[in-house]
Structure formats: structure tokens, C-alpha cells
Motif scaffolding. Structure first.
Motif, PDB file in Angstrom:
ATOM      1  N   TYR A   1       0.837  -1.211   0.000  1.00 40.54           N
ATOM      2  CA  TYR A   1       0.000   0.000   0.000  1.00 40.54           C
ATOM      3  C   TYR A   1       0.866   1.254   0.000  1.00 40.54           C
ATOM      4  O   TYR A   1       0.608   2.204  -0.747  1.00 40.54           O
ATOM      5  N   LEU A   2       1.903   1.254   0.843  1.00 39.44           N
ATOM      6  CA  LEU A   2       2.780   2.424   0.921  1.00 39.44           C
ATOM      7  C   LEU A   2       3.514   2.669  -0.398  1.00 39.44           C
ATOM      8  O   LEU A   2       3.710   3.810  -0.807  1.00 39.44           O
ATOM      9  N   GLN A   3       3.914   1.591  -1.054  1.00 40.11           N
ATOM     10  CA  GLN A   3       4.685   1.723  -2.286  1.00 40.11           C
ATOM     11  C   GLN A   3       3.822   2.061  -3.490  1.00 40.11           C
ATOM     12  O   GLN A   3       4.270   2.778  -4.399  1.00 40.11           O
TER      13      GLN A   3
ATOM     14  N   VAL B   1       0.518   5.411  -1.932  1.00 38.70           N
ATOM     15  CA  VAL B   1       0.851   6.625  -1.187  1.00 38.70           C
ATOM     16  C   VAL B   1       1.877   7.425  -1.976  1.00 38.70           C
ATOM     17  O   VAL B   1       2.954   6.916  -2.312  1.00 38.70           O
TER      18      VAL B   1
ATOM     19  N   PRO C   1       4.823   9.817  -2.527  1.00 41.49           N
ATOM     20  CA  PRO C   1       5.945  10.300  -1.697  1.00 41.49           C
ATOM     21  C   PRO C   1       5.911  11.823  -1.552  1.00 41.49           C
ATOM     22  O   PRO C   1       5.500  12.538  -2.469  1.00 41.49           O
ATOM     23  N   GLN C   2       6.340  12.294  -0.400  1.00 38.34           N
ATOM     24  CA  GLN C   2       6.408  13.721  -0.135  1.00 38.34           C
ATOM     25  C   GLN C   2       7.827  14.090   0.279  1.00 38.34           C
ATOM     26  O   GLN C   2       8.445  13.394   1.083  1.00 38.34           O
TER      27      GLN C   2
ATOM     28  N   LYS D   1      13.018  13.131   1.989  1.00 38.26           N
ATOM     29  CA  LYS D   1      11.766  12.387   1.890  1.00 38.26           C
ATOM     30  C   LYS D   1      11.178  12.226   3.289  1.00 38.26           C
ATOM     31  O   LYS D   1      11.803  11.654   4.175  1.00 38.26           O
TER      32      LYS D   1
ATOM     33  N   SER E   1       7.669  11.276   3.749  1.00 37.69           N
ATOM     34  CA  SER E   1       6.603  10.274   3.746  1.00 37.69           C
ATOM     35  C   SER E   1       6.568   9.582   2.379  1.00 37.69           C
ATOM     36  O   SER E   1       6.990  10.157   1.379  1.00 37.69           O
ATOM     37  N   PRO E   2       6.093   8.335   2.326  1.00 36.48           N
ATOM     38  CA  PRO E   2       5.636   7.560   3.476  1.00 36.48           C
ATOM     39  C   PRO E   2       6.799   7.021   4.302  1.00 36.48           C
ATOM     40  O   PRO E   2       7.886   6.761   3.773  1.00 36.48           O
ATOM     41  N   ASN E   3       6.562   6.848   5.593  1.00 34.40           N
ATOM     42  CA  ASN E   3       7.561   6.277   6.491  1.00 34.40           C
ATOM     43  C   ASN E   3       7.411   4.756   6.455  1.00 34.40           C
ATOM     44  O   ASN E   3       6.519   4.194   7.105  1.00 34.40           O
ATOM     45  N   THR E   4       8.272   4.104   5.692  1.00 29.88           N
ATOM     46  CA  THR E   4       8.152   2.657   5.490  1.00 29.88           C
ATOM     47  C   THR E   4       8.307   1.879   6.786  1.00 29.88           C
ATOM     48  O   THR E   4       7.587   0.897   7.027  1.00 29.88           O
TER      49      THR E   4
ATOM     50  N   GLY F   1       5.167   2.189   8.788  1.00 23.88           N
ATOM     51  CA  GLY F   1       4.112   1.458   8.102  1.00 23.88           C
ATOM     52  C   GLY F   1       4.232  -0.042   8.296  1.00 23.88           C
ATOM     53  O   GLY F   1       3.235  -0.734   8.555  1.00 23.88           O
TER      54      GLY F   1
END
Length: 239
Positions: A35-37, A40, A42-43, A166, A168-171, A174
Motif C-alpha cells: 500500500y505504501l509503495q 501513497v 511520496p512527499q 523524503k 513520507s511515506p515512512n516505510t 508502516g
């Protein structure tokens, strides 16, 4: 009748369902990572620094210290000014003609180093280059508009951003959340299996649930006993 469970039974339940718990951990961690990859965006964050300088260099020490304290107090005012429409409107037009002031304001945050005259301007964007460029433009707009707005000339650029971090997301967080969720889910499934298991496990359960006495029990027959019994039957048949 309510059923109680001992610590030993809890340990046995977890041991019997350890494969479910492990599978739940792996599945939930994989889902969280995927989901994160995949879903979401990246910020990235770039930070520029502005210094509130001292105007009167030739004054005595007491006056200079007083002015420094006043400048520190002004940091909070400058922090609000940076996010004001007057500053962000010109910055938004330079960054992108279609970029709204409210959208840019949501990307900008301001803080200061404690008991110092330094203001940090943070800008977040989906692209590292975009964050760096936006931070430079917002800072430039602030330095340009502040003298006329505040009737002062004690603000100057301390550092422009050269890199973006970077955020977020914080892998790691998560994955940790996925593992924790998998652990809770696995344990929940393990105890659900035990609760909905209608098989009798102890003599007391038969008496409590069926309200009939236990006349006798049949013990477990081991493999060795089964072999010995089979050999005994064969010998009897030969006779």
C-alpha cells in the motif's frame, strides 16, 4: 455457564495456532508495504532559513541585547507573515500560474530555532526539485515584501535549500503498524477458533454442558500399543 481460561490454556491456544499468527504477520506486513509503495504519493521537504538581523551595530551592549530580545519576539510575527496571502500570492504565481494560494499554504510550514533569530521555512512537494524551488521562491517573496509591509530592513537570507528530504511515506512505521495489526488479527483468529470449537476437552465440560455424569473414559492408544495389540491378535489366530 461462563467459561474461564487459564494462562496455560492461553499459551496452548497460541502454540497450536502459531502458524496462523505468523501467516497473519507476513500478510499484513506485505499489504502495508504494498500500500505504501503503490498508493501513497511520496512527499519531500525542503527547508530554507531566514535570519532576523540587528539594525543598530554601533549601540551599546545593553541596547543591542534589548534589540535582540525584541527580534526574537518578532519571530512569531514573521512566522505568520510568511504564510499570509500577500506573501504566498506572488510566490504561487511564480511557481505555477494555476497554483492557488490555499494549496501553497497547505504545503508551507514555519518554525524557529528556540531562543534564536533564525526562522525555518519548510515546503513540501511530491517532487524533490519542486520542494526546493518552491522553498526558494517563497523565501524570496518574503524577503521582498517584508520591508514594505513591516517597515523594517532587518531580515536577510541565511540559507537556501540545496536538497530535499523524503518525509513520507515512512516505510518503517508502516511496516511496524502492519506487523502489529497482523499480530492482533492472528491472535484474534486463534482465540476465535478456540471459542467456536465445540469439542469437549475436559470431563468437567461434559458434566457442565450435558448435565450427565461421566461413567468412564477411554485412554489414548499409542502407536506402540497398537502394534502390540495387532501382534497379539495374529498369535491368537495362529493357535
Amino acid at each position: 455457564m461462563e467459561e474461564t481460561i487459564s494462562l496455560k490454556e492461553i499459551a496452548e491456544t497460541l502454540k497450536k495456532n502459531i502458524w496462523i499468527i505468523v501467516a497473519s504477520l507476513l500478510v499484513c506486513a506485505s499489504v502495508a508495504f504494498g500500500y505504501l509503495q503503490l498508493f501513497v504519493t511520496p512527499q519531500y521537504e525542503a527547508v530554507s532559513q531566514v535570519l532576523i538581523t540587528q539594525n543598530a551595530q554601533d549601540q551599546n551592549s545593553a541596547v543591542q541585547n534589548s534589540e535582540i530580545q525584541a527580534n526574537i519576539q518578532m519571530v512569531n510575527t514573521y512566522s505568520v507573515v510568511i504564510k499570509s496571502p500577500r506573501i504566498l500570492q506572488s510566490a504561487a504565481k511564480e511557481i505555477n500560474p494555476n497554483l492557488g494560494v490555499e494549496t501553497l499554504a497547505s504545503k508551507v510550514s514555519v518554525d524557529s530555532v528556540q531562543n534564536s533569530q533564525v526562522i525555518n521555512i519548510h515546503v513540501v512537494d511530491a517532487q524533490p526539485e519542486g520542494a526546493i524551488e518552491a522553498a526558494k521562491i517563497v523565501t524570496k517573496s518574503f524577503l521582498k515584501e517584508t520591508p514594505g509591509m513591516m517597515k523594517v530592513s532587518n531580515v536577510e537570507l541565511l540559507a537556501n535549500p540545496t536538497t530535499a528530504t523524503k518525509i513520507s511515506p515512512n516505510t518503517k512505521i508502516g511496516l511496524l503498524a502492519g506487523l502489529l495489526g497482523g499480530l492482533v488479527l492472528g491472535i484474534g483468529i486463534a482465540f476465535a477458533r478456540r471459542i467456536f470449537d465445540e469439542r469437549f476437552k475436559k470431563e468437567e465440560e461434559i458434566v457442565a454442558r450435558l448435565q450427565i455424569p461421566v461413567i468412564g473414559t477411554v485412554g489414548n492408544i499409542t502407536a506402540t500399543e497398537n502394534v502390540m495389540s495387532s501382534n497379539s491378535i495374529r498369535r491368537r489366530k495362529k493357535k
